[in-house]
Design a protein around this motif. Structure first.
Motif, PDB file in Angstrom:
ATOM      1  N   ASN A 187       4.347 -10.276 -10.068  1.00  0.00           N
ATOM      2  CA  ASN A 187       4.287  -9.627  -8.755  1.00  0.00           C
ATOM      3  C   ASN A 187       2.918  -8.958  -8.671  1.00  0.00           C
ATOM      4  OD1 ASN A 187       4.429  -7.583  -6.701  1.00  0.00           O
ATOM      5  ND2 ASN A 187       6.666  -7.759  -6.729  1.00  0.00           N
ATOM      6  N   THR A 188       2.022  -9.533  -7.865  1.00  0.00           N
ATOM      7  CA  THR A 188       0.631  -9.074  -7.840  1.00  0.00           C
ATOM      8  C   THR A 188       0.523  -7.597  -7.482  1.00  0.00           C
ATOM      9  OG1 THR A 188      -0.091 -11.291  -7.199  1.00  0.00           O
ATOM     10  CG2 THR A 188      -1.643  -9.488  -6.834  1.00  0.00           C
ATOM     11  N   LYS A 189       1.263  -7.173  -6.467  1.00  0.00           N
ATOM     12  CA  LYS A 189       1.206  -5.776  -6.046  1.00  0.00           C
ATOM     13  C   LYS A 189       1.660  -4.849  -7.172  1.00  0.00           C
ATOM     14  CE  LYS A 189       3.202  -2.475  -2.770  1.00  0.00           C
ATOM     15  NZ  LYS A 189       4.145  -2.282  -1.642  1.00  0.00           N
ATOM     16  N   GLN A 190       2.781  -5.191  -7.823  1.00  0.00           N
ATOM     17  CA  GLN A 190       3.303  -4.357  -8.902  1.00  0.00           C
ATOM     18  C   GLN A 190       2.369  -4.343 -10.105  1.00  0.00           C
ATOM     19  OE1 GLN A 190       5.774  -2.271  -8.842  1.00  0.00           O
ATOM     20  NE2 GLN A 190       6.485  -2.834  -6.799  1.00  0.00           N
ATOM     21  N   ALA A 191       1.725  -5.478 -10.376  1.00  0.00           N
ATOM     22  CA  ALA A 191       0.794  -5.545 -11.505  1.00  0.00           C
ATOM     23  C   ALA A 191      -0.390  -4.620 -11.284  1.00  0.00           C
ATOM     24  CB  ALA A 191       0.322  -6.981 -11.710  1.00  0.00           C
TER      25      ALA A 191
END
Length: 349
Positions: free
Chosen positions: A69-73
Motif C-alpha cells: 500500500n503505497t500511501k501506508q508505506a
C-alpha cells in the motif's frame, strides 16, 4: 494492537543499561584515580542490542495489514523519520553550538573531527555524529529504509521470505566484500540481523499460541538470556581484551540473548504478567533519556572534576546523583521537547 507495556518496560531496561555503561566511563574520566563502579557495568552496552531487536519487532506489528500500500508505506517512513529526527536535531544543535565555542569538547576520541552534514542526516560517515549515540540511529534509519522497501513491494504473506533473503544477503556480503566505504559497511553490518530477529519474533507472535509457556518458565528463560549475555561478554573480554563484542561475536553474545528476552517479555504480557509501571514510564521516555544522558553526564562530570579527589567518598555521593539526574533530564526532555515535536509531526501527517 494496543500498547505493549512489557515492550516499553524493556525499552526502560535498555536505556538504564546504556546510562550505567556511560556512567562508568564518566567516573573513570572525572572521578579521580580510585573508582567504585565494577566492570560489570560494561554490560550496559547490551541495551543497544535490546533496542535493535525491539525495533524490528515493532516494525512488523505497526505495519500489519499495510503491505503493498503505497500511501501506508510512505506514512510508515514519515512516522519513523519524524520519530527520530526532530528530537535528535535539537540535541545535535546543542552539541554543534559547543563545537563552535569549544571544539576540544566534542568527539575528542576522534581528534575532534565530525561530518556535520552527515551527522544531521544520520548518514554513515567515518566519524561519529555530533551526538555520540547517534551511530545507533544511523543503523535504525537504514533498517527503516530497508523495511520500507519490503513494505512497498512485498505481499504480507511473503514478508518472512523477504526478511530471510535480507538476512542471507548480509551473511553473504560479509563473506565476499571487504570495504572501507561507510555506506557499504553499514549495509553489510551484522547488527542489521538483530533488527531482522525482532521482525521474526513479531511474525512468530501472530502465528503461534502465545500462552504456550507459563509465566515462571518465561521468567526463567529471560533470566537465562541475561546470564548468557553477561557470561559471554566476560569470556569475550578475557580472550580479546575488548570491552564490547565486535561484528558476528556481538550477534552471538548479545543478539541471540536479546531476541530470547524480548520473546519472553512479549509472552509474559499475554500471560497477564506486566512489568512495574516505573519501568514502563522510563521506557516511554527512553529516546529522550538516550539522547540527553551523554550531555548531562559530561556536563556534570566536568563540574565534579573541579572538586573530585582520589578518595572514593565523593564517588558514593555524586554517582547516584548523576544517574538520577540523567533520568530526570531525560524525562523533562520527553515532556518538553519530544512529545510536542511528535504531536506537531502527527498533525502534519
Amino acid at each position: 494492537m494496543g500498547k505493549l507495556y512489557n515492550i516499553q518496560a524493556l525499552r526502560g531496561v535498555a536505556v538504564l543499561l546504556v546510562v550505567l555503561f556511560h556512567l562508568k566511563a564518566i567516573e573513570k574520566k572525572y572521578g579521580g584515580n580510585n573508582t567504585i563502579l565494577p566492570d560489570f557495568f560494561d554490560f550496559g552496552i547490551f541495551g543497544v542490542d535490546l533496542f535493535f531487536v525491539i525495533s524490528g519487532f515493532i516494525m512488523v506489528v505497526v505495519t500489519k495489514g499495510k503491505f503493498q500500500n503505497t500511501k501506508q508505506a510512505f506514512l510508515f517512513l514519515y512516522h519513523r523519520a519524524s520519530r527520530i529526527y526532530p528530537t535528535y536535531w535539537v540535541y545535535s544543535i546543542l552539541v554543534l553550538v559547543v563545537l563552535i565555542i569549544r571544539p576540544s569538547l566534542v568527539n575528542n576520541s576522534q581528534g575532534n573531527q565530525t561530518d556535520i552534514l552527515a551527522s544531521f542526516l544520520l548518514w554513515p560517515s567515518e566519524t561519529l555524529p555530533l551526538v555520540m549515540v547517534g551511530w545507533t540511529l544511523i543503523h535504525e534509519m537504514y533498517f527503516y529504509l530497508g523495511f520500507f522497501i519490503i513494505l512497498l513491494m512485498a505481499p504480507e504473506k511473503n514478508v518472512l521470505k523477504a526478511l530471510t533473503l535480507w538476512l542471507f544477503g548480509v551473511l553473504l556480503s560479509n563473506l565476499i566484500l571487504q570495504t572501507h566505504n561507510p555506506v557499504i559497511k553499514l549495509i553489510i553490518n551484522p547488527l542489521t540481523i538483530e533488527f531482522i530477529f525482532g521482525c521474526f519474533l513479531s511474525i512468530l507472535y501472530f502465528r503461534i499460541n502465545n500462552k504456550i509457556l507459563k509465566t515462571g518458565s518465561l521468567l526463567l528463560i529471560a533470566l537465562m538470556g541475561f546470564s548468557v549475555a553477561i557470561y559471554g561478554l566476560v569470556l569475550y573480554q578475557d580472550i580479546t581484551g575488548h570491552i564490547d563484542p565486535q561484528d558476528w561475536w556481538r550477534i552471538l553474545i548479545f543478539g541471540v540473548p536479546a531476541t530470547l528476552i524480548v520473546f519472553c517479555f512479549i509472552n509474559l504480557e499475554q500471560n497477564g504478567f506486566i512489568v512495574h509501571s516505573s519501568l514502563i514510564k522510563i521506557g516511554d521516555a527512553s529516546y529522550s533519556i538516550y539522547l540527553s544522558h551523554i550531555l548531562t553526564l559530561s556536563l556534570m562530570g566536568r563540574v565534579w572534576s573541579s572538586f573530585s579527589s582520589d578518595s572514593v567518598y565523593d564517588n558514593f555521593i555524586i554517582l547516584p546523583i548523576l544517574f538520577f539526574l540523567s533520568l530526570a533530564m531525560g524525562m523533562m526532555s520527553f515532556n518538553i521537547i519530544e512529545k510536542p515535536l511528535l504531536a506537531f509531526s502527527r498533525r502534519i501527517a
